[in-house]
Design a protein around this motif. Structure first.
Motif, short mmCIF file in Angstrom:
data_model
loop_
_atom_site.label_atom_id
_atom_site.label_comp_id
_atom_site.label_asym_id
_atom_site.label_seq_id
_atom_site.Cartn_x
_atom_site.Cartn_y
_atom_site.Cartn_z
N ALA A 1 -2.39 -3.07 -13.50
CA ALA A 1 -1.42 -2.96 -12.45
C ALA A 1 -1.16 -2.10 -11.89
O ALA A 1 -1.66 -1.78 -10.83
CB ALA A 1 0.24 -3.46 -13.06
N LEU B 1 -3.82 -1.57 -9.39
CA LEU B 1 -4.14 -2.08 -7.69
C LEU B 1 -3.50 -1.51 -7.47
O LEU B 1 -2.57 -0.46 -7.67
CB LEU B 1 -3.57 -3.66 -8.82
CG LEU B 1 -4.34 -4.41 -9.74
CD1 LEU B 1 -4.24 -5.47 -10.03
CD2 LEU B 1 -6.03 -4.54 -8.98
N ILE B 2 -4.22 -1.95 -5.81
CA ILE B 2 -3.18 -1.71 -4.99
C ILE B 2 -2.76 -2.43 -3.58
O ILE B 2 -3.94 -2.93 -3.50
CB ILE B 2 -3.57 0.06 -4.31
CG1 ILE B 2 -2.49 0.52 -3.64
CG2 ILE B 2 -4.95 -0.04 -3.81
CD1 ILE B 2 -2.32 2.47 -3.10
N VAL B 3 -1.54 -2.85 -3.39
CA VAL B 3 -1.47 -3.33 -2.46
C VAL B 3 -1.39 -2.68 -0.86
O VAL B 3 -0.34 -2.19 -1.02
CB VAL B 3 -0.27 -4.19 -2.63
CG1 VAL B 3 -0.44 -5.50 -2.04
CG2 VAL B 3 -0.69 -5.23 -4.56
N TYR C 1 -6.50 -4.64 -3.40
CA TYR C 1 -7.53 -3.31 -4.18
C TYR C 1 -7.41 -2.83 -5.63
O TYR C 1 -6.24 -3.36 -5.79
CB TYR C 1 -7.76 -3.15 -3.19
CG TYR C 1 -7.92 -2.72 -1.65
CD1 TYR C 1 -9.71 -2.95 -1.50
CD2 TYR C 1 -7.07 -3.32 -0.71
CE1 TYR C 1 -9.93 -3.27 0.15
CE2 TYR C 1 -6.94 -3.20 0.30
CZ TYR C 1 -8.36 -3.49 0.97
OH TYR C 1 -8.72 -4.22 1.99
#
Lengths: 206, 203
Positions: B4, B7-9, B17
């Motif tokens: 996690a 990842l970047i939202v 992304y």
């Protein structure tokens, strides 16, 4: 380049406070494992809250503009200024540049906030797929410029504290400035309640 | 499944992304909606801590020294930030007094203190006691700190008063100007990066 997937399609969600990405959980009382804040896919009651706060701001906006915000008193005269007449005076006193800045912060920005927030809310409620990227930009614009409307409120505060020459000359705040301050706070809260991700959810067409 | 942390939202459109290391001055934008995902954090933790200490000192100066002094036929009047708050309170605009005290004093001060607190521990890669609460508070308080607006407001007030009075700028106005500069420097830094570079202390 293909568009990246959306978190909702991948069964993921991101903490709204610390941005930690987690697997989607269908529990309204879930908490972020990292920062402990409430986890939710979208801001809760986003549209209802944003509308309510915007409507309240619109109501307060009327007395904010009709009532004078500042009284300038001297031996021979007493002069009450509203937001608009204060700007006209600044222009006449030979500072057109500053008059434009104050006009932008006090008149243009609040009006734009009402128009843009209203448009964003209506378009989301109609599940519009029209210019989603531009609408997200509009939202960012509202967030960015929102708090600059406090300008006039601070000007009145400083002048009231400074100009205290007993009967010779005095500046006092008048009720209009209170309403105006409340309008700025309410519009900021309205923009914060709105969730721009809704612009990208359930679009009818691309 | 990816870790996690990798990842970047996007906060504005929910696009996902994979994070990558950014070069100096680089900004990662969301290709879908154009929002900023991340910026390169060009100041190290030590430099940020030094800036926060500077901001604290300037904040104290800005609050105790007069912002402007007015002169009218031999009389003078000066005000500080708190002078303005008290004047609004006494003249029947308590709501404005409260708003000014919060947005110009309490929120900026708590931002400086909380950020200083977590940075002090982050210098050794540790998480300060109350780290999670402190980080959440920083995110919540940020939009309500209005030093920059006050700075511009002071300039407008000076120009307005200049028509009738002799205006002498005080040290407070310089302090506020400098503080505005520091605030701008910090605005390109997301405190949330501290989640990545600190570790929970082993008990």
């Amino acid at each position: 380049m293909n568009a990246p997937p959306r978190a909702s399609e991948l069964g993921m969600m991101s903490c709204h406070v610390c941005r930690l990405v987690t697997a989607y959980v269908d529990d309204p009382h879930a908490h972020c494992p990292r920062c402990g804040n409430a986890l939710h896919v979208r801001k809760r009651g986003s549209i209802g809250r944003a509308w309510a706060l915007l409507a309240a701001a619109a109501i307060f906006y009327i007395p904010a503009n009709l009532f004078p915000i500042m009284r300038t008193q001297s031996l021979s005269s007493k002069d009450d200024n509203t937001i608009l007449s204060g700007i006209v005076e600044l222009w006449r006193a030979g500072s057109p540049g500053l008059a434009v800045i104050v006009f932008t912060a006090s008149i243009v920005v609040p009006m734009l906030k009402f128009i843009i927030m209203g448009y964003l809310l209506v378009s989301v409620q109609r599940s519009s797929g029209f210019v989603a990227k531009q609408r997200t930009r509009l939202y960012r614009f509202v967030e960015l410029v929102g708090y600059w409307s406090m300008l006039d409120v601070f000007v009145v505060a400083i002048l009231s504290a400074l100009v205290h020459f007993k009967i010779l000359s005095r500046v006092e705040p008048l009720p209009g400035v209170v309403y105006f301050g409340v309008v700025v706070v309410l519009t900021m809260l309205s923009a914060m309640s709105f969730d721009p991700r809704l612009i990208w959810d359930n679009r009818k067409s691309q | 499944m990816h870790n996690a942390q990798e990842l970047i939202v996007c906060e504005h459109c929910d696009s996902v992304y994979r994070r990558r290391t950014l070069a100096r001055g680089e900004v990662a934008d969301c290709v879908v909606c154009g929002a900023v995902l991340e910026r390169h954090q060009w100041l190290g933790v030590d430099a940020q801590f030094a800036l926060i200490v500077a901001a604290f000192i300037v904040f104290v100066i800005a609050n105790v020294s007069p912002i402007v002094t007015l002169g009218l036929s031999g009389m003078t009047a000066a005000t500080t930030l708190w002078g303005a708050v008290i004047a609004m309170w006494n003249d029947g605009a308590q709501v404005v007094a409260f708003l000014s005290a919060m947005t110009l004093f309490f929120f900026p001060l708590s931002q400086i203190l909380i950020f200083g607190w977590v940075l002090w521990f982050a210098r050794d890669g540790r998480r300060a006691p109350g780290f999670a609460q402190a980080m959440s508070a920083l995110v919540r308080v940020k939009p309500w700190s209005m030093i920059e607006v006050f700075m511009l407001g002071t300039l407008v007030a000076v120009v307005k008063a200049h028509t009738y009075f002799d205006v002498v700028p005080g040290p407070g106005i310089w302090a506020f100007g400098f503080l505005t500069l520091l605030v701008t420097l910090f605005s390109s830094h997301d405190p949330r990066q501290l989640w990545d570079i600190t570790r929970e202390a082993r008990a």
